[in-house]
Design a protein around this motif. Structure first.
Motif, PDB file in Angstrom:
ATOM      1  N   VAL A 180       0.381 -10.819  11.771  1.00  0.00           N
ATOM      2  CA  VAL A 180       0.313 -10.627  13.602  1.00  0.00           C
ATOM      3  C   VAL A 180      -1.558 -11.449  13.885  1.00  0.00           C
ATOM      4  CG1 VAL A 180       1.409  -8.989  12.723  1.00  0.00           C
ATOM      5  CG2 VAL A 180      -0.840  -8.218  12.444  1.00  0.00           C
ATOM      6  N   ALA A 181      -1.982 -12.293  12.948  1.00  0.00           N
ATOM      7  CA  ALA A 181      -3.345 -12.326  12.859  1.00  0.00           C
ATOM      8  C   ALA A 181      -3.804 -13.560  14.516  1.00  0.00           C
ATOM      9  CB  ALA A 181      -3.795 -13.060  12.079  1.00  0.00           C
ATOM     10  N   PRO A 182      -4.250 -13.219  15.158  1.00  0.00           N
ATOM     11  CA  PRO A 182      -4.333 -14.154  16.542  1.00  0.00           C
ATOM     12  C   PRO A 182      -4.773 -15.891  16.614  1.00  0.00           C
ATOM     13  CG  PRO A 182      -6.601 -13.609  16.645  1.00  0.00           C
ATOM     14  CD  PRO A 182      -6.099 -13.315  14.789  1.00  0.00           C
ATOM     15  N   GLY A 183      -2.812 -16.361  16.280  1.00  0.00           N
ATOM     16  CA  GLY A 183      -2.915 -17.693  15.900  1.00  0.00           C
ATOM     17  C   GLY A 183      -3.770 -18.402  14.519  1.00  0.00           C
ATOM     18  N   ASP A 184      -3.942 -20.005  14.936  1.00  0.00           N
ATOM     19  CA  ASP A 184      -4.370 -20.310  13.729  1.00  0.00           C
ATOM     20  C   ASP A 184      -5.418 -20.073  13.044  1.00  0.00           C
ATOM     21  OD1 ASP A 184      -6.168 -21.741  15.215  1.00  0.00           O
ATOM     22  OD2 ASP A 184      -4.349 -23.566  15.780  1.00  0.00           O
ATOM     23  N   ASP A 185      -6.294 -20.744  12.231  1.00  0.00           N
ATOM     24  CA  ASP A 185      -7.502 -20.156  11.478  1.00  0.00           C
ATOM     25  C   ASP A 185      -8.760 -21.002  12.901  1.00  0.00           C
ATOM     26  OD1 ASP A 185      -6.557 -20.276   8.874  1.00  0.00           O
ATOM     27  OD2 ASP A 185      -7.024 -21.982   8.251  1.00  0.00           O
ATOM     28  N   GLU A 186      -8.544 -21.414  13.829  1.00  0.00           N
ATOM     29  CA  GLU A 186      -9.694 -22.091  14.468  1.00  0.00           C
ATOM     30  C   GLU A 186      -9.339 -20.574  15.799  1.00  0.00           C
ATOM     31  OE1 GLU A 186      -9.513 -24.705  18.168  1.00  0.00           O
ATOM     32  OE2 GLU A 186     -10.789 -25.875  16.247  1.00  0.00           O
ATOM     33  N   ALA A 187      -8.246 -20.322  16.101  1.00  0.00           N
ATOM     34  CA  ALA A 187      -8.234 -19.564  16.490  1.00  0.00           C
ATOM     35  C   ALA A 187      -8.869 -17.599  15.866  1.00  0.00           C
ATOM     36  CB  ALA A 187      -6.793 -18.793  17.207  1.00  0.00           C
ATOM     37  N   ILE A 188      -9.053 -17.833  15.223  1.00  0.00           N
ATOM     38  CA  ILE A 188      -9.713 -16.513  14.278  1.00  0.00           C
ATOM     39  C   ILE A 188     -10.860 -16.949  14.181  1.00  0.00           C
ATOM     40  CG2 ILE A 188      -9.586 -15.331  11.693  1.00  0.00           C
ATOM     41  CD1 ILE A 188      -6.948 -16.373  11.195  1.00  0.00           C
ATOM     42  N   HIS A 189     -11.544 -17.729  14.106  1.00  0.00           N
ATOM     43  CA  HIS A 189     -12.961 -17.794  14.009  1.00  0.00           C
ATOM     44  C   HIS A 189     -13.474 -18.017  15.576  1.00  0.00           C
ATOM     45  CE1 HIS A 189     -16.651 -20.446  13.451  1.00  0.00           C
ATOM     46  NE2 HIS A 189     -16.679 -20.889  14.944  1.00  0.00           N
ATOM     47  N   VAL A 190     -12.705 -17.999  16.730  1.00  0.00           N
ATOM     48  CA  VAL A 190     -13.416 -17.806  18.265  1.00  0.00           C
ATOM     49  C   VAL A 190     -13.107 -16.285  18.356  1.00  0.00           C
ATOM     50  CG1 VAL A 190     -12.544 -18.103  20.377  1.00  0.00           C
ATOM     51  CG2 VAL A 190     -12.311 -20.344  19.091  1.00  0.00           C
ATOM     52  N   GLU A 191     -12.285 -15.500  18.234  1.00  0.00           N
ATOM     53  CA  GLU A 191     -12.228 -13.741  17.735  1.00  0.00           C
ATOM     54  C   GLU A 191     -13.283 -13.225  17.430  1.00  0.00           C
ATOM     55  OE1 GLU A 191     -10.246 -12.715  19.863  1.00  0.00           O
ATOM     56  OE2 GLU A 191      -9.816 -14.774  20.774  1.00  0.00           O
ATOM     57  N   ALA A 192     -13.699 -14.152  16.051  1.00  0.00           N
ATOM     58  CA  ALA A 192     -14.138 -13.473  15.274  1.00  0.00           C
ATOM     59  C   ALA A 192     -15.671 -13.693  15.921  1.00  0.00           C
ATOM     60  CB  ALA A 192     -15.005 -13.910  13.685  1.00  0.00           C
ATOM     61  N   LEU A 193     -15.176 -14.545  16.251  1.00  0.00           N
ATOM     62  CA  LEU A 193     -17.257 -15.030  17.181  1.00  0.00           C
ATOM     63  C   LEU A 193     -17.557 -14.160  17.502  1.00  0.00           C
ATOM     64  CD1 LEU A 193     -20.190 -16.094  17.291  1.00  0.00           C
ATOM     65  CD2 LEU A 193     -18.871 -18.513  18.268  1.00  0.00           C
ATOM     66  N   LYS A 194     -16.230 -14.006  19.589  1.00  0.00           N
ATOM     67  CA  LYS A 194     -16.336 -12.793  19.934  1.00  0.00           C
ATOM     68  C   LYS A 194     -16.437 -11.524  19.309  1.00  0.00           C
ATOM     69  CE  LYS A 194     -12.993 -15.929  22.907  1.00  0.00           C
ATOM     70  NZ  LYS A 194     -11.404 -15.042  23.793  1.00  0.00           N
ATOM     71  N   ALA A 195     -15.813 -11.168  18.717  1.00  0.00           N
ATOM     72  CA  ALA A 195     -16.210  -9.330  17.958  1.00  0.00           C
ATOM     73  C   ALA A 195     -17.764  -9.450  17.754  1.00  0.00           C
ATOM     74  CB  ALA A 195     -15.140  -9.170  16.590  1.00  0.00           C
ATOM     75  N   LEU A 196     -18.479 -10.867  17.767  1.00  0.00           N
ATOM     76  CA  LEU A 196     -19.774 -10.584  16.712  1.00  0.00           C
ATOM     77  C   LEU A 196     -20.918 -10.644  18.671  1.00  0.00           C
ATOM     78  CD1 LEU A 196     -21.645 -10.770  15.077  1.00  0.00           C
ATOM     79  CD2 LEU A 196     -21.316 -13.197  15.017  1.00  0.00           C
ATOM     80  N   LEU A 197     -20.356 -11.174  19.151  1.00  0.00           N
ATOM     81  CA  LEU A 197     -20.919 -10.946  20.644  1.00  0.00           C
ATOM     82  C   LEU A 197     -20.408  -9.970  21.607  1.00  0.00           C
ATOM     83  CD1 LEU A 197     -19.659 -14.863  21.598  1.00  0.00           C
ATOM     84  CD2 LEU A 197     -22.438 -13.655  21.217  1.00  0.00           C
ATOM     85  N   ASP A 198     -19.763  -9.476  20.837  1.00  0.00           N
ATOM     86  CA  ASP A 198     -19.817  -8.210  21.653  1.00  0.00           C
ATOM     87  C   ASP A 198     -20.139  -6.602  20.517  1.00  0.00           C
ATOM     88  OD1 ASP A 198     -17.634  -8.778  22.962  1.00  0.00           O
ATOM     89  OD2 ASP A 198     -15.418  -8.188  22.431  1.00  0.00           O
ATOM     90  N   GLY A 199     -20.522  -7.154  19.817  1.00  0.00           N
ATOM     91  CA  GLY A 199     -21.627  -6.360  19.118  1.00  0.00           C
ATOM     92  C   GLY A 199     -22.756  -6.398  19.508  1.00  0.00           C
ATOM     93  N   PHE A 200     -23.557  -7.484  19.599  1.00  0.00           N
ATOM     94  CA  PHE A 200     -25.103  -7.744  20.241  1.00  0.00           C
ATOM     95  C   PHE A 200     -24.666  -6.832  21.453  1.00  0.00           C
ATOM     96  CE2 PHE A 200     -24.647 -12.632  19.182  1.00  0.00           C
ATOM     97  CZ  PHE A 200     -24.946 -12.081  17.210  1.00  0.00           C
ATOM     98  N   ARG A 201     -23.483  -7.255  22.557  1.00  0.00           N
ATOM     99  CA  ARG A 201     -23.654  -6.442  23.483  1.00  0.00           C
ATOM    100  C   ARG A 201     -23.812  -4.980  23.431  1.00  0.00           C
ATOM    101  NH1 ARG A 201     -20.334  -9.714  25.405  1.00  0.00           N
ATOM    102  NH2 ARG A 201     -18.413  -9.223  24.518  1.00  0.00           N
ATOM    103  N   VAL A 202     -23.246  -4.397  22.160  1.00  0.00           N
ATOM    104  CA  VAL A 202     -23.356  -2.974  22.036  1.00  0.00           C
ATOM    105  C   VAL A 202     -24.599  -2.237  21.418  1.00  0.00           C
ATOM    106  CG1 VAL A 202     -23.017  -0.887  20.281  1.00  0.00           C
ATOM    107  CG2 VAL A 202     -21.127  -2.398  21.667  1.00  0.00           C
ATOM    108  N   ARG A 203     -25.259  -2.838  20.476  1.00  0.00           N
ATOM    109  CA  ARG A 203     -26.816  -3.107  20.323  1.00  0.00           C
ATOM    110  C   ARG A 203     -27.895  -3.388  20.605  1.00  0.00           C
ATOM    111  NH1 ARG A 203     -27.988  -1.788  15.384  1.00  0.00           N
ATOM    112  NH2 ARG A 203     -29.412  -2.338  14.420  1.00  0.00           N
ATOM    113  N   PHE A 204     -27.710  -4.337  21.471  1.00  0.00           N
ATOM    114  CA  PHE A 204     -28.541  -5.135  22.077  1.00  0.00           C
ATOM    115  C   PHE A 204     -28.922  -4.675  24.105  1.00  0.00           C
ATOM    116  CE2 PHE A 204     -28.558  -7.516  18.104  1.00  0.00           C
ATOM    117  CZ  PHE A 204     -29.861  -7.075  17.757  1.00  0.00           C
ATOM    118  N   GLY A 205     -27.721  -3.824  23.994  1.00  0.00           N
ATOM    119  CA  GLY A 205     -27.573  -3.316  25.702  1.00  0.00           C
ATOM    120  C   GLY A 205     -28.297  -3.186  26.480  1.00  0.00           C
TER     121      GLY A 205
END
Length: 211
Positions: A180-205
């Motif tokens: 049920v992962a969001p697409g192929d390996d490249e799509a997972i790469h993008v989603e993982a990076l978006k999660a990291l960016l979301d984390g920046f907003r939480v921690r450094f917002g």
């Protein structure tokens, strides 16, 4: 001027030599690279290369520089939005590493960090976070990007899947997560990076850069 009937001596530059070296690495791997092989690729004698490179390691450093230039040329234009551009650059890095999987490990050993200083500086011009958070953000994005990209490139170089076939009977949770992962390996790469960016907003917002 060369004499009539005699071919002109091939022009050797650091760029042509590093391009030839990268082609050899793509075809034969790092173990297949030699100064003699680069010279043959260029149609010159091996001693001629020593006018441009002191040794093989200097050629390898230049190969990494060429790969970084290839990343920069992956798109004609880059987004003006910091987060979108961060994703674009991370994807471009992954794609270039996968395009040259045999050469990707060189990025760890010969990474020309001095050459990256202007890129780091540019990335901070419109970074939405305060200076106190920026070094942490640079570290996290860079290590995520190169870590995942080199992992994928290693699998490509050895002609094995990044994730082996998972026996759903033995590993049901993992098998379902992959299904049920969001697409192929490249799509997972993008989603993982978006999660990291979301984390920046939480921690450094609370530490957004002041206008």
């Amino acid at each position: 001027m060369p004499r009539a009937g005699r071919p002109a001596t091939p022009l050797i530059t650091r760029q042509t030599a590093s391009d030839a070296a990268l082609k050899l690495i793509d075809r034969h791997g790092l173990d297949g690279l030699s100064l003699q092989g680069v010279a043959r690729e260029l149609g010159v004698s091996a001693p001629s290369l020593y006018h441009h490179f002191k040794d093989k390691e200097e050629i390898l450093t230049e190969v990494v520089r060429r790969m970084l230039e290839e990343i920069g040329a992956e798109q004609d234009t880059w987004s003006d939005d910091w987060e979108t551009r961060t994703i674009e650059l991370s994807l471009a890095t992954r794609r270039v590493m996968l395009r040259h999987p045999n050469g990707a490990p060189l990025a760890l050993r010969f990474f020309p960090r001095k050459l990256m200083l202007p890129a780091y500086e540019r990335s901070l011009i419109d970074c939405p976070y305060s200076p106190e958070a920026q070094a942490v953000i640079l570290e996290a994005v860079e290590k995520f990007t190169y870590g995942t990209s080199l992992f994928a490139a290693a699998a490509e170089a050895h002609h094995v899947p990044a994730m082996p076939t998972v026996d759903a009977g033995r590993f049901p949770r993992l098998a379902h997560a992959l299904k049920v992962a969001p697409g192929d390996d490249e799509a997972i790469h993008v989603e993982a990076l978006k999660a990291l960016l979301d984390g920046f907003r939480v921690r450094f917002g609370s530490k957004l850069a002041k206008d």
